[in-house]
Write an enzyme that holds these catalytic residues in place. Structure first.
Site, mmCIF file in Angstrom:
data_model
loop_
_atom_site.group_PDB
_atom_site.id
_atom_site.type_symbol
_atom_site.label_atom_id
_atom_site.label_comp_id
_atom_site.label_asym_id
_atom_site.label_seq_id
_atom_site.Cartn_x
_atom_site.Cartn_y
_atom_site.Cartn_z
ATOM 1 N N LYS B 86 0.842 -1.194 0.000
ATOM 2 C CA LYS B 86 0.000 0.000 0.000
ATOM 3 C C LYS B 86 0.883 1.252 0.000
ATOM 4 O O LYS B 86 1.910 1.289 0.691
ATOM 5 C CB LYS B 86 -0.903 -0.014 1.232
ATOM 6 N N SER B 161 -9.756 1.978 2.835
ATOM 7 C CA SER B 161 -8.875 2.673 1.938
ATOM 8 C C SER B 161 -7.854 1.783 1.217
ATOM 9 O O SER B 161 -7.264 2.219 0.228
ATOM 10 C CB SER B 161 -8.111 3.752 2.702
ATOM 11 N N SER B 185 -9.921 -0.234 7.065
ATOM 12 C CA SER B 185 -9.322 -0.094 5.734
ATOM 13 C C SER B 185 -8.636 -1.335 5.182
ATOM 14 O O SER B 185 -8.251 -1.343 4.015
ATOM 15 C CB SER B 185 -8.326 1.067 5.734
#
Lengths: 96, 502
Positions: B86, B161, B185
């Site tokens: 990420k 997210s 997330s």
């Protein structure tokens, strides 16, 4: 919990955020609605309830006071928007 | 051959790498090929490190795999296995943007601890995945560089997210990925993309090098297509780190030892507060069916109450933005990232932040600053911290008589792009079942438990602090008795076929 223009201005200034007029209006409306929803918390009596700022109980963590390598100055400065003679360079702070 | 490789789990890839059936370079090239074929449509990646990944793979082939095969030495756990990271996790020399214009082009001078650990374990870092800007969002639509699409339906969001990581794994562009979870997330995008995502206990994984959003909540965790792969990745990243004073100084078990098909006698609580209006009927049915399966396998499922569940959302959306408003003060155009042109210092700060941040980030900075400002601190921020105590106590009580809590991960399946972007409150409601778990710092996993109209549904299993083992054991047992995890999105194949036609 209605937020007025003055409060939006004030919070934007504290946040160091320039806002457009559209953003000011949008945020005034949205933040008012969000804060109104948050007033739900007032249904709860929290007298005497300790705050939880951290879930895992822990105290200060110390290490031995020995020198370890830091990031190299050049490498860090290479990522800066502006630099001069080994320092970060910013626009002037005071008027001449 | 390329397609076959990208279908394999990390465990299966490792078997073939150990035997010498395939090389790390072949594995890496297969995943890179798939990224180049699919990602123009999915946009799961913000940066693909093609050259770096192949160079790493060659190095693993020459120095690690060959030597280990010859000497019979144990291989490092992820030798030659590709991982997507990420883009709010720092990678030395590889751009790390947090999907924000304000960090565009920034190359961190250091690796996050988890990235160091990946490298040490022999993993190949494929690239950096898309997210909501600074991890603030539930759909990946708040990315400053355009949204990610859900591999199961390109018109829908992948969740957020960590939407890029979830979509990458679901579409077979990476067997493993790292995500970060502040209010859901990892778990929510895992649910919406039909994969497995684990948020470890707060403190289990070092946050050093994870760009801070809300420091009392942020936690890095593994995402994969199977529970076993998640456990393997957790083994690599978990553990105390002197550079993160909030990382727990506790021994880490070998999490793969928890992977047993056995839930007899396990006491599972199901919070009645979850089954309310707003929960999609198919999600409700899939979650209750999962509970029945656990009962059939000998677990004891009982209804429980988490009385303050309803207050978790406002609590979180005061605490997280308050912490964010402080953490994001560092983006001032001085030391790194974007700087706007301005004649004086104050205007430089304010304009840099105006031009560099997107709408949701500004909204949360404003909200947090307001909640912390003089006159409102006690009414909002302090109040939220007190309610956080009540929420945590609800879980403490539940865990006195239960080993695990079972609930939905997300109230609905993936929703269409654009549906909720203009209504922040509606968007926040996506996290209603993941946020309470985050506020209490507990470990939680999302595993696939069904489909509604061809879109995946996620089951959330929550454990006691630092009891990832029970969470993994229950998730593994569920997985071994179901087939949902075997399904693959057809969209990604359609995309491949279209590409071939072109």
């Amino acid at each position: 919990m209605a937020i007025d223009d003055h409060t939006v201005e004030y919070v934007a200034k504290l946040s160091r955020l320039e806002l457009t007029r559209e953003e000011r209006e949008l945020f005034r409306e949205q933040l008012s609605r969000i804060l109104e929803y948050f007033s739900k918390l007032n249904e709860l009596d929290t007298t005497g309830i300790p705050p939880t700022s951290h879930v895992i109980p822990m105290r200060n963590v110390f290490r031995e006071d020995v020198v370890t390598p830091s990031l190299e100055r050049e490498v860090v400065l290479d990522e800066a928007p502006d630099q001069e003679e080994g320092y970060f360079k910013v626009p002037r702070v005071f008027e001449e | 051959m390329a397609d076959q490789i990208t279908d394999l789990s990390a465990v299966e890839l490792r078997e073939r790498l150990v035997r010498g059936d395939i090389s790390a370079q072949e594995v890496t090239e297969a995943f890179l090929q798939r990224i180049h074929a699919l990602d123009p449509r999915l946009h799961a990646f913000l940066y693909v490190d093609t050259e770096g990944a192949i160079a790493q793979a060659r190095q693993v082939d020459e120095q690690v795999l060959t030597g280990a095969r010859r000497s019979g030495r144990e291989l490092p756990p992820l030798a030659g296995i590709p991982v997507a990271v990420k883009d709010n996790i720092c990678t030395k020399g590889i751009p790390t943007t947090c999907a924000s214009r304000i960090l565009e082009g920034w190359r961190p001078p250091y690796d996050a601890t988890v990235v160091e650990r990946l490298r040490r374990a022999g993993a190949i870092i494929l690239g950096k995945t898309n997210l909501d800007e600074f991890a603030m969002g539930s759909s990946t639509e708040n990315s400053g560089f355009g949204p990610t699409r859900n591999p199961w339906d390109l018109t829908r969001v992948p969740g957020g997210s960590s939407g890029g990581s979830a979509a990458a794994v679901a579409a077979g562009m990476a067997p493993l990925a790292l995500g970060s979870d502040t209010g859901g997330s990892i778990r929510q995008p895992a649910a919406l993309c039909g994969i497995v995502g684990l948020k470890p206990t707060y403190g289990r994984v070092s946050r050093y090098g994870l760009v801070a959003f809300a420091s009392s909540l942020d936690q890095i965790g593994p995402m994969a297509r199977t529970v076993t792969d998640c456990a393997i990745l957790l083994n690599v990243i978990a553990g105390n780190d002197p550079r993160d004073s909030t990382s727990a100084n506790l021994p880490c078990p070998d999490f793969t030892r928890a992977l047993q098909v056995e839930v007899r006698g396990l006491r599972i609580g199901i919070p009645r507060e979850c089954f309310v209006e707003g929960l999609q009927p198919e999600v409700r049915e899939a979650v209750l069916q999962a509970a029945r399966l656990f009962s059939d396998l000998g677990a004891v499922c009982e209804e429980i109450s988490l009385p303050h569940l309803d207050y978790a959302l406002p609590t979180y959306y005061l605490i997280a933005p308050a912490e964010a408003s402080s953490n994001l003060a560092r983006y001032d155009g001085v030391q790194y990232g974007y700087r706007a042109k301005a004649g004086d210092l104050y205007t430089m700060y304010a304009r840099t932040r105006r031009e560099g941040f997107g709408a949701e980030v500004k909204r949360r900075i404003m909200l947090g600053t307001y909640a912390l400002s003089a006159g409102y601190y006690e009414a909002f921020y302090l109040k939220a911290l007190q309610v956080r105590t009540l929420i945590k106590q609800d879980f403490d009580v539940a865990f006195q008589d239960h080993d695990l809590i079972l609930m939905p991960t997300s109230p609905t399946v993936a929703f269409p792009l654009g549906e909720k972007v203009t209504d922040p409150l509606q968007m926040y409601l996506n996290d209603i079942f993941t946020i309470p778990v985050s506020l209490a710092g507990l470990p939680g996993i999302s595993v696939p438990c069904g489909f509604a109209n061809g879109l995946p549904i996620g089951l959330q299993l929550v454990g006691r602090p630092f009891d990832e083992e029970t969470v993994l054991r229950a998730a593994f047992t569920f997985e071994q008795h179901t087939e949902y995890w075997k399904a693959r999105p057809v969209t990604s194949d359609t995309v491949t076929r279209d590409k071939v036609k072109e």
